[in-house]
Design an enzyme around this catalytic site. Sequence first.
Site, short mmCIF file in Angstrom:
data_model
loop_
_atom_site.label_atom_id
_atom_site.label_comp_id
_atom_site.label_asym_id
_atom_site.label_seq_id
_atom_site.Cartn_x
_atom_site.Cartn_y
_atom_site.Cartn_z
N CYS A 1 38.63 37.41 43.45
CA CYS A 1 39.87 37.39 42.69
C CYS A 1 41.08 37.04 43.57
O CYS A 1 41.17 35.93 44.05
CB CYS A 1 40.04 38.73 41.96
N TYR A 2 41.97 37.99 43.87
CA TYR A 2 43.10 37.67 44.76
C TYR A 2 42.57 37.15 46.10
O TYR A 2 43.15 36.24 46.70
CB TYR A 2 43.96 38.92 44.98
N GLY B 1 43.61 42.11 44.34
CA GLY B 1 44.88 42.79 44.59
C GLY B 1 45.89 42.40 43.54
O GLY B 1 45.73 41.38 42.88
N HIS C 1 35.15 40.07 39.09
CA HIS C 1 34.86 41.25 39.92
C HIS C 1 33.38 41.61 39.89
O HIS C 1 32.91 42.19 38.92
CB HIS C 1 35.69 42.44 39.44
#
Length: 514
Positions: free
Chosen positions: A83-84, A56, A171
């Site tokens: 990730c986020y 995000g 990712h």
Amino acid sequence: MPGSDLVLIVDYGSQYTQLIARTIRELRVYCEVVPPWVPAEQVREKAPRALILSGGPASVGDADAPQIQGEILDLGIPVLGICYGQQVLVRHLGGTVEAAGEREYGPAELRVADARDPLLEGVPAASTVWMSHGDRVTALPEDFRSLATSENSPFAAIRHDSRPLYGIQFHPEVSHTQAGRRLLENFLFRVAGLRGTWTMEEFIDRTLGLLRERIGAGQVICGVSGGVDSTVVATLLHRAIGSQLHCIMIDNGLLRLGEVAEVQRMFGKGLGIPLECVDASAEFLERLVGVEDPEKKRVSIGHAFVEVFERAAARYADAGFLAQGTLYPDVIESVSVWGPSATIKTHHNVGGLPEKMRMEVVEPLRELFKDEVREVADRLGIPKEIWGRHPFPGPGLAIRVVGEVTPERLDVVRRADRIVIGEIREAGWYERLWQAFAVYLPVRSVGVMGDARSYEHAICVRCVTSRDAMTADWAEIPHALLARISNRIINEVPGINRVVYDISTKPPSTVEWE
Ligand code: XMP
């Protein structure tokens, strides 16, 4: 879908969330996307077998940054933060996340530190991964350890020592991450113990049962366009409730050459489903007189559609249900962390009808992606000529005639479209393309035909490849094929003396011109 093993994806607003969902579905695991504020109680009820926290754009330390609800982590199910999602997990459990100063965007080398962990089984010792982050983890929470590193981070992949809590900085869902699919597979099958059992046969069986249960002895109206989505909806309903289904096709005068007859034949002879055709072309064209603006075109077509459809449906006063071909990408859009994205184009076939008609909406495909719908179509015995058709926009040729729509211009674009599709099919390219079509351009240019000067309009040929129309590339079809298309259009379509090929990608362009 009740009964299937479920994976929940918490959407923190990443542009890749849909891609995560699609990849998991391709691994034959059923998954759904929920926003970060989904009540923990609801998650417990859904009983997911694993949780994925998406990436995000927010900064996890910001006051209004979306967080994770601790109760969800306490459910004891495996969690993978991407990730986020990794940062949210780390911060929640007491680790530190700091702004990296510079955004890391692009490829990086992943070096596996613990090849025995089930998450990294079969992942090469060194491989390329795709990074896209600003902040990064700088200290792990207690009982966490690193499984892999990258040049910029000792914490490219991490896990809890004893609980199935994982985080990765890169990712895995994008194709640039070499071992991305393997890693997701490992998470689902080795860490979470899932099996790939989500099949379209199962979907069909369940859906038929659910439709029968919900509709009972009720009557259903279904708008049909000849496209794959509405054809599959109609076929499922016809199987489930037979003659309680009433299919209506509206001829808006904006369809391709011979399309109405073709759809009638396909329903009547091919699928054995009765179809009522309403010719409302005069009404639609009337409303388009003098309209040049693309959004105004869409809006008037949308209004005309609702009115004509309402009139046609009024004959089935007993019908309490309206069937629609809503697909999962539309549903995800409306639940995403940022809400429905800004309107770039109004799609008139989404919304509008049900509220006005006060009917219950039936959307049997709302859990599926387009490629899954095609698979369902195949399993239902719908011929490939139907489910393999390119998508065609609801407002039809009105958005392929730039500027005012007139019967003459529609005629020109229809003839050109017929040539484009014919040649593309002939050359064996049809199935390799997401869409191929002609656009009428109301610009005039000088040409020479025979010995005479001509001053006529242009046709643009657009051929794109895409997985889901969210992004698209112009297709590198052979020059010889382009030459044939161009020659034929200029020779056979009156009023056209120039053909151009559209070499724009989406984004920043869109697939359609309007
Ligand atoms: P754009 O032009 O937005 O198109 O890149 C993406 C995909 O959507 C189709 N499209 C529509 N489909 N009603 C539809 O049912 C519409 O108003 C509409 N506008 C665009 C387009 O053909 C492409 O596949």
